[in-house]
Design a protein around this motif. Structure first.
Motif, PDB file in Angstrom:
ATOM      1  N   GLY A  55       0.810  -1.206   0.000  1.00  0.00           N
ATOM      2  CA  GLY A  55       0.000   0.000   0.000  1.00  0.00           C
ATOM      3  C   GLY A  55       0.844   1.256   0.000  1.00  0.00           C
ATOM      4  O   GLY A  55       2.024   1.229   0.339  1.00  0.00           O
ATOM      5  N   VAL A  56       0.213   2.340  -0.405  1.00  0.00           N
ATOM      6  CA  VAL A  56       0.811   3.669  -0.301  1.00  0.00           C
ATOM      7  C   VAL A  56       0.031   4.441   0.762  1.00  0.00           C
ATOM      8  O   VAL A  56      -1.120   4.128   1.061  1.00  0.00           O
ATOM      9  N   VAL A  57       0.671   5.451   1.330  1.00  0.00           N
ATOM     10  CA  VAL A  57       0.033   6.223   2.386  1.00  0.00           C
ATOM     11  C   VAL A  57      -1.192   6.944   1.839  1.00  0.00           C
ATOM     12  O   VAL A  57      -1.137   7.598   0.796  1.00  0.00           O
ATOM     13  N   ASP A  58      -2.318   6.788   2.550  1.00  0.00           N
ATOM     14  CA  ASP A  58      -3.564   7.451   2.175  1.00  0.00           C
ATOM     15  C   ASP A  58      -4.404   7.577   3.438  1.00  0.00           C
ATOM     16  O   ASP A  58      -4.979   6.591   3.904  1.00  0.00           O
ATOM     17  N   THR A  59      -4.459   8.767   3.989  1.00  0.00           N
ATOM     18  CA  THR A  59      -5.193   8.977   5.237  1.00  0.00           C
ATOM     19  C   THR A  59      -6.615   9.460   4.998  1.00  0.00           C
ATOM     20  O   THR A  59      -7.342   9.719   5.963  1.00  0.00           O
ATOM     21  N   THR A  60      -7.036   9.548   3.756  1.00  0.00           N
ATOM     22  CA  THR A  60      -8.369  10.084   3.471  1.00  0.00           C
ATOM     23  C   THR A  60      -9.476   9.084   3.775  1.00  0.00           C
ATOM     24  O   THR A  60     -10.617   9.479   4.014  1.00  0.00           O
ATOM     25  N   SER A  61      -9.167   7.788   3.771  1.00  0.00           N
ATOM     26  CA  SER A  61     -10.192   6.768   3.966  1.00  0.00           C
ATOM     27  C   SER A  61     -10.300   6.298   5.403  1.00  0.00           C
ATOM     28  O   SER A  61     -11.192   5.525   5.737  1.00  0.00           O
ATOM     29  N   GLY A  84       5.183  -4.556  -3.882  1.00  0.00           N
ATOM     30  CA  GLY A  84       6.518  -4.047  -4.158  1.00  0.00           C
ATOM     31  C   GLY A  84       6.553  -2.630  -4.682  1.00  0.00           C
ATOM     32  O   GLY A  84       7.635  -2.072  -4.877  1.00  0.00           O
ATOM     33  N   THR A  85       5.380  -2.024  -4.901  1.00  0.00           N
ATOM     34  CA  THR A  85       5.340  -0.644  -5.395  1.00  0.00           C
ATOM     35  C   THR A  85       4.851   0.320  -4.325  1.00  0.00           C
ATOM     36  O   THR A  85       4.645   1.505  -4.622  1.00  0.00           O
ATOM     37  N   GLY A  86       4.660  -0.157  -3.100  1.00  0.00           N
ATOM     38  CA  GLY A  86       4.163   0.677  -2.020  1.00  0.00           C
ATOM     39  C   GLY A  86       5.228   0.998  -0.996  1.00  0.00           C
ATOM     40  O   GLY A  86       6.432   0.895  -1.260  1.00  0.00           O
ATOM     41  N   VAL A  87       4.781   1.353   0.206  1.00  0.00           N
ATOM     42  CA  VAL A  87       5.691   1.837   1.246  1.00  0.00           C
ATOM     43  C   VAL A  87       5.874   0.859   2.399  1.00  0.00           C
ATOM     44  O   VAL A  87       6.673   1.105   3.298  1.00  0.00           O
ATOM     45  N   ILE A  88       5.145  -0.252   2.416  1.00  0.00           N
ATOM     46  CA  ILE A  88       5.326  -1.227   3.483  1.00  0.00           C
ATOM     47  C   ILE A  88       6.699  -1.872   3.318  1.00  0.00           C
ATOM     48  O   ILE A  88       7.047  -2.364   2.240  1.00  0.00           O
ATOM     49  N   GLU A 116      -1.140 -10.786  -2.864  1.00  0.00           N
ATOM     50  CA  GLU A 116      -2.562 -10.475  -3.010  1.00  0.00           C
ATOM     51  C   GLU A 116      -2.731  -8.991  -3.312  1.00  0.00           C
ATOM     52  O   GLU A 116      -2.008  -8.153  -2.774  1.00  0.00           O
ATOM     53  N   GLN A 117      -3.693  -8.714  -4.173  1.00  0.00           N
ATOM     54  CA  GLN A 117      -4.104  -7.337  -4.430  1.00  0.00           C
ATOM     55  C   GLN A 117      -5.595  -7.354  -4.694  1.00  0.00           C
ATOM     56  O   GLN A 117      -6.056  -7.790  -5.751  1.00  0.00           O
ATOM     57  N   ASP A 118      -6.368  -6.875  -3.740  1.00  0.00           N
ATOM     58  CA  ASP A 118      -7.822  -6.941  -3.845  1.00  0.00           C
ATOM     59  C   ASP A 118      -8.347  -6.205  -5.064  1.00  0.00           C
ATOM     60  O   ASP A 118      -9.351  -6.622  -5.659  1.00  0.00           O
ATOM     61  N   ASN A 119      -7.702  -5.096  -5.425  1.00  0.00           N
ATOM     62  CA  ASN A 119      -8.214  -4.245  -6.511  1.00  0.00           C
ATOM     63  C   ASN A 119      -7.459  -4.440  -7.819  1.00  0.00           C
ATOM     64  O   ASN A 119      -7.480  -3.566  -8.688  1.00  0.00           O
ATOM     65  N   ALA A 120      -6.822  -5.593  -7.998  1.00  0.00           N
ATOM     66  CA  ALA A 120      -6.088  -5.835  -9.240  1.00  0.00           C
ATOM     67  C   ALA A 120      -6.997  -5.925 -10.464  1.00  0.00           C
ATOM     68  O   ALA A 120      -6.656  -5.405 -11.525  1.00  0.00           O
TER      69      ALA A 120
END
Length: 384
Positions: free
Chosen positions: A314-320, A330-334, A354-358
């Motif tokens: 995941g990438v940082v997203d505090t809006t949700s 491998g493309t996120g910040v974890i 896993e990627q739920d929204n793939a």
């Protein structure tokens, strides 16, 4: 349309675009494994595995060994459910297995046994006969089934019908060669200790049945399971506790269940969402206290109870309110290098990309493209 395994004129260019590979990288890949290995499968042929790093690139320090790199088929559910008569993209279990094996995957986790009716084998393979067919295809492409998010009875005590269905799923798991069988849900959605005690009794009973069948029963958990247990303080109008000792719900479940009967699969993305969401609790005395969740620390303390992971980024997203938004692995910040370096012996754990929204409504090839990206990034993880 983006084709994962196209044929005809312009094949190389369409394939390169569909997989999101630059021209130089595509040519290098073709040199390494030969363009024919990326074309339509030759049935019965050995799967082409992704190349391991060469000399000086730290082959011996891979955090996830080649035979432990897996994917849950929920990530590519649009592909297994796609009508093979309507597209040249891989469709149905057999064609998807072939494509995943080309990417380099060696393991899969099922998310049910349904596919499109026009795919080989028909719509429903949730039978012993269907499992034998799936097993032949897995063997054909050098894949191993490690688990399934399938049927765990909701009722307690168990009804005869639920028990029969549970045993049928254990039979299917054995035919498929699985070591594990589980569910995508928490043992209970409650925050109260008494309900987690009941859940522990249920999982002990099911775990004992599974053990007699040679299967390890596991629960897969999202962020809510890492919230704080309500186990003390003033009672509400229904006589339920309103405050916490600071013990997290799943930590309590681990403490009251038998490690020989009950296993777990950590979804690492959702564990990090829990780290973001559940940072403070109201203690029995009414004070507010801080306790920041450490996902890798929990696994380290209970290492052998976590045979499976969901490797989701995941990438940082505090809006949700979740703290993160899902992206290809491998493309996120974890920090997966840090996580896998901390959690124990690398040959014990089985990470499933896993990627739920793939799946995409506008790009039918996207889920398989993201599956390829996930494999490459999982294989590239090295100890610092």
């Amino acid at each position: 349309m983006n084709d994962i395994q196209p044929t005809g004129p312009g094949t190389d260019e369409r394939l390169r675009r569909s997989l999101g590979i630059g021209r130089r990288g595509f040519l290098s890949t073709c040199t390494a494994v030969a363009a024919g290995a990326l074309a339509a499968p030759v049935l019965g042929a050995a799967p082409v595995q992704a190349a391991e790093p060469g000399p000086g690139q730290g082959t011996g320090h891979a955090l996830v060994p080649a035979d432990k790199r897996g994917i849950i088929l929920y990530t590519v559910r649009d592909a297994t459910g796609r009508d093979p008569l309507s597209t040249s993209l891989p469709s149905g279990f057999r064609a998807v297995f072939a494509q995943l094996a080309r990417f380099g995957y060696r393991q899969v986790e099922f998310a049910g046994y349904g596919q499109h009716p026009n795919a080989p084998g028909g719509a429903n393979l949730e039978t012993a006969e269907g499992a034998r067919l799936l097993r032949r295809w897995l063997d054909e492409y050098g894949l191993r089934a490690q688990g399934n998010h399938g049927f765990i009875p909701g009722s307690w005590p168990l009804t005869p019908a639920d028990l029969d269905t549970f045993k049928k799923h254990l039979e299917i798991a054995n035919i498929l060669g699985m070591d594990h069988m589980g569910t995508g849900g928490d043992p209970t959605s409650s925050s109260y200790k008494a309900d987690w005690d009941v859940a522990a009794d249920k999982w002990h009973a099911l775990g004992e049945i599974a053990r007699r069948a040679g299967i390890k029963l596991y629960t897969h958990n999202h962020d809510a399971a890492y919230g704080f247990l309500l186990d003390g303080g003033p009672l509400d109008a229904q006589g339920r506790p309103t405050r916490s000792s600071g013990i997290r719900k799943l930590e309590y479940f681990l403490s009251v269940t038998d490690p020989k009967l009950v296993w777990l699969e950590m979804d690492i993305f959702w564990a990090h969402v829990a780290q973001y969401k559940f940072r403070t609790y109201t203690a029995h005395d009414g004070s507010t206290r801080q306790n920041v969740f450490d996902p890798a620390g929990l696994v380290t303390r209970h290492d052998k109870r976590y045979p499976l992971f969901h490797a989701k980024d995941g990438v940082v997203d505090t809006t949700s309110g979740q703290g993160y938004a899902m992206v290809p692995f491998g493309t996120g910040v974890i920090d997966y290098t840090a996580f896998f370096s901390r959690v124990g012996h690398r040959n014990h754990h089985n990470p499933m990309v896993e990627q739920d929204n793939a799946p995409s409504a506008t790009d039918p090839a996207q889920s398989l493209t993201h599956a390829r990206i996930g494999y490459e990034n999982l294989a590239a993880l090295r100890r610092r």
